[in-house]
Design a protein around this motif. Structure first.
Motif, PDB file in Angstrom:
ATOM      1  N   GLU A 227       0.839  -1.211   0.000  1.00  8.69           N
ATOM      2  CA  GLU A 227       0.000   0.000   0.000  1.00  8.69           C
ATOM      3  C   GLU A 227       0.866   1.251   0.000  1.00  8.69           C
ATOM      4  OE1 GLU A 227      -2.243   1.876  -0.745  1.00  8.69           O
ATOM      5  OE2 GLU A 227      -3.902   1.605   0.686  1.00  8.69           O
ATOM      6  N   PHE A 234      -7.348   1.248  -2.519  1.00  7.72           N
ATOM      7  CA  PHE A 234      -7.520   0.378  -1.359  1.00  7.72           C
ATOM      8  C   PHE A 234      -8.920  -0.216  -1.320  1.00  7.72           C
ATOM      9  CE2 PHE A 234      -8.583  -0.342   3.141  1.00  7.72           C
ATOM     10  CZ  PHE A 234      -7.583  -1.238   3.473  1.00  7.72           C
ATOM     11  N   ASP A 235      -9.922   0.603  -1.637  1.00 10.03           N
ATOM     12  CA  ASP A 235     -11.298   0.111  -1.612  1.00 10.03           C
ATOM     13  C   ASP A 235     -11.512  -1.033  -2.600  1.00 10.03           C
ATOM     14  OD1 ASP A 235     -11.880   1.962   0.299  1.00 10.03           O
ATOM     15  OD2 ASP A 235     -12.824   3.384  -1.060  1.00 10.03           O
ATOM     16  N   LEU A 252       0.568   6.994   1.528  1.00  5.47           N
ATOM     17  CA  LEU A 252      -0.853   7.231   1.278  1.00  5.47           C
ATOM     18  C   LEU A 252      -0.953   8.481   0.418  1.00  5.47           C
ATOM     19  CD1 LEU A 252      -2.017   6.588   4.929  1.00  5.47           C
ATOM     20  CD2 LEU A 252      -2.582   5.144   2.975  1.00  5.47           C
ATOM     21  N   PRO A 265     -19.904   7.570   3.981  1.00  8.21           N
ATOM     22  CA  PRO A 265     -20.005   6.769   5.205  1.00  8.21           C
ATOM     23  C   PRO A 265     -18.641   6.442   5.795  1.00  8.21           C
ATOM     24  CG  PRO A 265     -20.336   5.402   3.262  1.00  8.21           C
ATOM     25  CD  PRO A 265     -20.288   6.814   2.785  1.00  8.21           C
ATOM     26  N   ASP A 266     -18.660   6.046   7.052  1.00  8.61           N
ATOM     27  CA  ASP A 266     -17.442   5.677   7.753  1.00  8.61           C
ATOM     28  C   ASP A 266     -17.040   4.268   7.307  1.00  8.61           C
ATOM     29  OD1 ASP A 266     -15.350   5.257   9.442  1.00  8.61           O
ATOM     30  OD2 ASP A 266     -16.566   5.198  11.272  1.00  8.61           O
ATOM     31  N   ARG A 267     -15.895   4.192   6.613  1.00 11.81           N
ATOM     32  CA  ARG A 267     -15.464   2.887   6.100  1.00 11.81           C
ATOM     33  C   ARG A 267     -14.722   2.052   7.135  1.00 11.81           C
ATOM     34  NH1 ARG A 267     -11.785   4.159   1.272  1.00 11.81           N
ATOM     35  NH2 ARG A 267     -11.163   5.847   2.653  1.00 11.81           N
ATOM     36  N   LEU A 268     -14.344   2.664   8.258  1.00 12.07           N
ATOM     37  CA  LEU A 268     -13.494   1.948   9.207  1.00 12.07           C
ATOM     38  C   LEU A 268     -14.113   0.659   9.753  1.00 12.07           C
ATOM     39  CD1 LEU A 268     -10.806   1.868  10.722  1.00 12.07           C
ATOM     40  CD2 LEU A 268     -11.891   3.187  12.548  1.00 12.07           C
ATOM     41  N   ARG A 270     -16.146  -1.453   8.480  1.00 12.42           N
ATOM     42  CA  ARG A 270     -16.110  -2.524   7.496  1.00 12.42           C
ATOM     43  C   ARG A 270     -14.682  -3.035   7.314  1.00 12.42           C
ATOM     44  NH1 ARG A 270     -15.864  -2.342   1.841  1.00 12.42           N
ATOM     45  NH2 ARG A 270     -16.187  -4.430   0.975  1.00 12.42           N
ATOM     46  N   VAL A 271     -13.729  -2.117   7.260  1.00 13.50           N
ATOM     47  CA  VAL A 271     -12.334  -2.532   7.087  1.00 13.50           C
ATOM     48  C   VAL A 271     -11.884  -3.377   8.268  1.00 13.50           C
ATOM     49  CG1 VAL A 271      -9.950  -1.695   7.006  1.00 13.50           C
ATOM     50  CG2 VAL A 271     -11.705  -0.638   5.567  1.00 13.50           C
ATOM     51  N   MET A 272     -12.192  -2.922   9.478  1.00 17.89           N
ATOM     52  CA  MET A 272     -11.787  -3.702  10.649  1.00 17.89           C
ATOM     53  C   MET A 272     -12.447  -5.080  10.630  1.00 17.89           C
ATOM     54  SD  MET A 272      -9.627  -1.867  12.467  1.00 17.89           S
ATOM     55  CE  MET A 272      -9.705  -2.154  14.241  1.00 17.89           C
ATOM     56  N   LEU A 275     -10.479  -7.183   8.257  1.00 16.97           N
ATOM     57  CA  LEU A 275      -9.180  -7.583   8.823  1.00 16.97           C
ATOM     58  C   LEU A 275      -9.362  -8.795   9.729  1.00 16.97           C
ATOM     59  CD1 LEU A 275      -7.378  -4.265   9.863  1.00 16.97           C
ATOM     60  CD2 LEU A 275      -7.400  -5.428   7.661  1.00 16.97           C
TER      61      LEU A 275
ATOM     62  N   LEU B 249      -6.149  -8.261  16.745  1.00 18.65           N
ATOM     63  CA  LEU B 249      -7.576  -7.959  16.548  1.00 18.65           C
ATOM     64  C   LEU B 249      -8.340  -9.276  16.541  1.00 18.65           C
ATOM     65  CD1 LEU B 249     -10.007  -6.249  15.510  1.00 18.65           C
ATOM     66  CD2 LEU B 249      -9.043  -6.484  13.219  1.00 18.65           C
ATOM     67  N   LEU B 252     -14.907  -7.651  17.517  1.00 18.29           N
ATOM     68  CA  LEU B 252     -15.433  -6.299  17.351  1.00 18.29           C
ATOM     69  C   LEU B 252     -16.857  -6.282  17.870  1.00 18.29           C
ATOM     70  CD1 LEU B 252     -14.075  -5.804  13.738  1.00 18.29           C
ATOM     71  CD2 LEU B 252     -13.286  -4.553  15.741  1.00 18.29           C
ATOM     72  N   TYR B 262     -22.284   2.982   8.048  1.00 18.75           N
ATOM     73  CA  TYR B 262     -22.037   3.766   9.245  1.00 18.75           C
ATOM     74  C   TYR B 262     -21.989   5.245   8.845  1.00 18.75           C
ATOM     75  CZ  TYR B 262     -20.786  -0.620  11.480  1.00 18.75           C
ATOM     76  OH  TYR B 262     -20.810  -1.891  11.992  1.00 18.75           O
ATOM     77  N   PRO B 263     -22.545   6.120   9.656  1.00 18.59           N
ATOM     78  CA  PRO B 263     -22.514   7.535   9.292  1.00 18.59           C
ATOM     79  C   PRO B 263     -21.102   8.091   9.318  1.00 18.59           C
ATOM     80  CG  PRO B 263     -23.375   7.237  11.516  1.00 18.59           C
ATOM     81  CD  PRO B 263     -23.225   5.871  10.922  1.00 18.59           C
ATOM     82  N   GLY B 264     -20.873   9.153   8.558  1.00 19.41           N
ATOM     83  CA  GLY B 264     -19.572   9.796   8.522  1.00 19.41           C
ATOM     84  C   GLY B 264     -19.323  10.610   9.755  1.00 19.41           C
ATOM     85  N   PRO B 265     -18.166  11.252   9.888  1.00 22.38           N
ATOM     86  CA  PRO B 265     -17.101  11.262   8.883  1.00 22.38           C
ATOM     87  C   PRO B 265     -16.433   9.899   8.733  1.00 22.38           C
ATOM     88  CG  PRO B 265     -16.331  12.269  10.919  1.00 22.38           C
ATOM     89  CD  PRO B 265     -17.817  12.027  11.086  1.00 22.38           C
ATOM     90  N   ASP B 266     -15.738   9.755   7.632  1.00 22.54           N
ATOM     91  CA  ASP B 266     -15.007   8.519   7.358  1.00 22.54           C
ATOM     92  C   ASP B 266     -13.721   8.527   8.180  1.00 22.54           C
ATOM     93  OD1 ASP B 266     -13.837   6.276   6.371  1.00 22.54           O
ATOM     94  OD2 ASP B 266     -13.540   7.056   4.342  1.00 22.54           O
ATOM     95  N   ARG B 267     -13.627   7.606   9.119  1.00 19.01           N
ATOM     96  CA  ARG B 267     -12.456   7.578  10.003  1.00 19.01           C
ATOM     97  C   ARG B 267     -11.270   6.850   9.391  1.00 19.01           C
ATOM     98  NH1 ARG B 267     -14.279   4.788  15.216  1.00 19.01           N
ATOM     99  NH2 ARG B 267     -15.451   3.536  13.723  1.00 19.01           N
ATOM    100  N   LEU B 268     -11.516   6.122   8.273  1.00 18.77           N
ATOM    101  CA  LEU B 268     -10.444   5.269   7.745  1.00 18.77           C
ATOM    102  C   LEU B 268      -9.180   6.030   7.341  1.00 18.77           C
ATOM    103  CD1 LEU B 268      -9.551   2.402   7.032  1.00 18.77           C
ATOM    104  CD2 LEU B 268     -10.532   2.758   4.750  1.00 18.77           C
TER     105      LEU B 268
END
Lengths: 346, 346
Positions: A227, A234-235, A252, A265-268, A270-272, A275, B249, B252, B262-268
């Protein structure tokens, strides 16, 4: 070489004039001429021959903190150089020695010898110390081998496939028996990745069907994703990552120009979740941490590979310090294929 | 034991009646009575003595795919059990043997012997095979030692500090010379984490000043964050992670009940930027991958620690299969301190 002129002449340098918001513009930089400094006891004076342009420079233009200190307003822009010692009051270096160092965006640099890497006296293509045999090459080697750990038959994906890091990742992956899939911007870069650099395939991330093409090129999923861009690439990669995939994270670039909050939307979550579900490892690394432990191993393995032409990259040579600002802007805008250096001498 | 009754009697079982949206409700489960099956050649019949309740069960109630198959509608809920062989047509097991297995939410289970772990005949506290000496203990041990790699003087943080996984992580961290900081819901759980489990401190995540208290309890930052909750705890931990931090990890739970975007902001982007800037490793793992390689090592190290009382956990024993649905709901709502098992026999 007329060192007398240099010693009593002018140091041309480029300082950070303003912090960019988003993409840098030429007015963020200022070219200055100042007297060449004289080395005190224990110091040496360098004439910089080549300046490397790299994506990380954009990050240093932001106000801190990041993983390295920000460039102060009015200070010389940071950058790696290949330089020649022209005056030495330091016991370890003598005039004529050529070194790789962080000389910055200027024609002359005063040094106390810290962090100078002496180049072999018989090295002919010295600018390679800024690419294949320097920081970008070491970044690719360390991240791919020490974190990515590609195995024969694995599928390795890397973006910016024609940049130095991406090019080395792809070629090293092939040397380890993996499949190498590149991602690049535009058909011409993709052609070069496959035809000149030996990638098995290269996907144009500007294509409307980018995600579909990436899926088609990775029928057995992705085992290592190196990366160095972030963002939309990444998506597209995430759903293709296999169980046990490794993601070395060294850059990045898609984020460097962004500021403030990102829209949802918050992608975190889903990413977690991914993982966890697919036992994926993401590990950030900064190559400057690893010179002491691993640089000698890198050089031992890579020097013959480069000498024999097994690992290569295109080199773009800009002429003159004044070209550096536009060069960095163009680099961040993905206008180059391969490594970008600025030749500082005639 | 009156095996005649069992063999000709009723298997009580709980099946998934409906897929929950958000928090499960009792109507998502259905208690059934069906004839006890008879083992064919090569099979054996188990009477389940203890059923383990665990957060991962919530994930299995969703439609797939996840890291393990979803429970089908109408199928018996999955779950780990300590069970006794009451009839055997299998060469490796005889009546009276006690095993740990995935017996599910039912009083009797037919097995072909796959995946059965034989318990020592002299083991007295057999339900520990579902906690300290079973899957949760192994999860804590593997994630902390194999991915987290705590060193003396490191600061280790774990949420759900009074659950089995969290309790073992904290106590193992202390045994390795690290500081152990727990996170739990409510003052009483925090008191137990410090006084009974030996954490150096425990922060109540319901406190309005949670992030500030976490920062105060980790003055030298966080070297290992054992991630088993996600959500707001992760957000508070992230800015405290040190350079080179490791984040095993394994769960979760805060996300299990969520659905859709999930609502924003996008934390990723911010998280990825932090992983890079601070060279952080996040690695997902699923403990079922590691039984073949590492379970014996775990048991060799942990059994004496548990026998000597160096590592312990509270055990909540619900009485009777019918208590299982509300038990899981309460567990997901953080109403228990410690391990939760259901005793299936009188």
């Amino acid at each position: 070489m007329n060192t007398g002129t240099a010693l009593h002449g002018v140091n041309r340098r480029i300082v950070l004039q303003a912090r960019p918001t988003g993409t840098p513009v030429p007015a963020d930089f200022l070219l200055q001429e100042v007297p060449i400094p004289r080395p005190a006891e224990g110091q040496l004076l360098l004439k910089n021959l080549y300046l490397s342009l790299d994506p990380y420079m954009r990050g240093r233009m932001n106000e801190g903190p990041s993983y390295a200190p920000a460039v102060e307003l009015g200070a010389v822009m940071v950058g790696g150089t290949v330089s020649e010692v022209i005056e030495s009051r330091h016991p370890r270096f003598k005039p004529g020695d050529r070194v790789v160092t962080q000389g910055g965006w200027q024609t002359h640099t005063l040094s106390d010898g810290t962090g100078l890497g002496l180049l072999p006296a018989d090295m002919t293509h010295i600018s390679l110390a800024l690419s294949l045999l320097g920081m970008p090459g070491f970044t690719a080697w360390y991240g791919l081998l020490r974190i990515g750990e590609p195995r024969p038959g694995d599928t390795v994906v890397v973006a910016s496939a024609t940049g130095t890091v991406g090019a080395v990742v792809g070629q090293l992956a092939k040397r380890k028996g993996s499949r190498a899939i590149g991602i690049a911007g535009g058909a011409e870069k993709c052609r070069i990745a496959v035809e000149e650099l030996g990638f098995d395939a290269c996907i144009d991330h500007r294509s409307p069907d980018f995600a579909g093409q990436l899926a088609a090129a990775t029928p057995e999923g992705i085992d290592v994703y190196f990366e160095n861009v972030g963002g939309a690439v990444f998506d597209a990669v995430l759903p293709r990552l296999n169980i046990g995939a490794r993601v070395p994270l060294c850059g990045l670039i898609a984020q460097y120009n962004s500021k403030g909050l990102y829209p949802g939307p918050d992608r975190l979550p889903r990413v977690m979740g991914q993982l966890l579900a697919r036992r994926i490892k993401i590990q950030g690394f900064i190559i400057s941490d690893h010179y002491a432990d691993d640089y000698a191993n890198f050089m031992r393995e890579m020097s013959p590979e480069v000498a024999h032409g097994h690992i290569r990259v295109r080199e773009n040579v800009l002429q003159g310090l004044s070209q550096a600002p536009q060069g960095l802007i163009d680099l961040l805008d993905s206008r180059f294929t391969g490594k970008v250096v600025v030749q500082l001498t005639d």
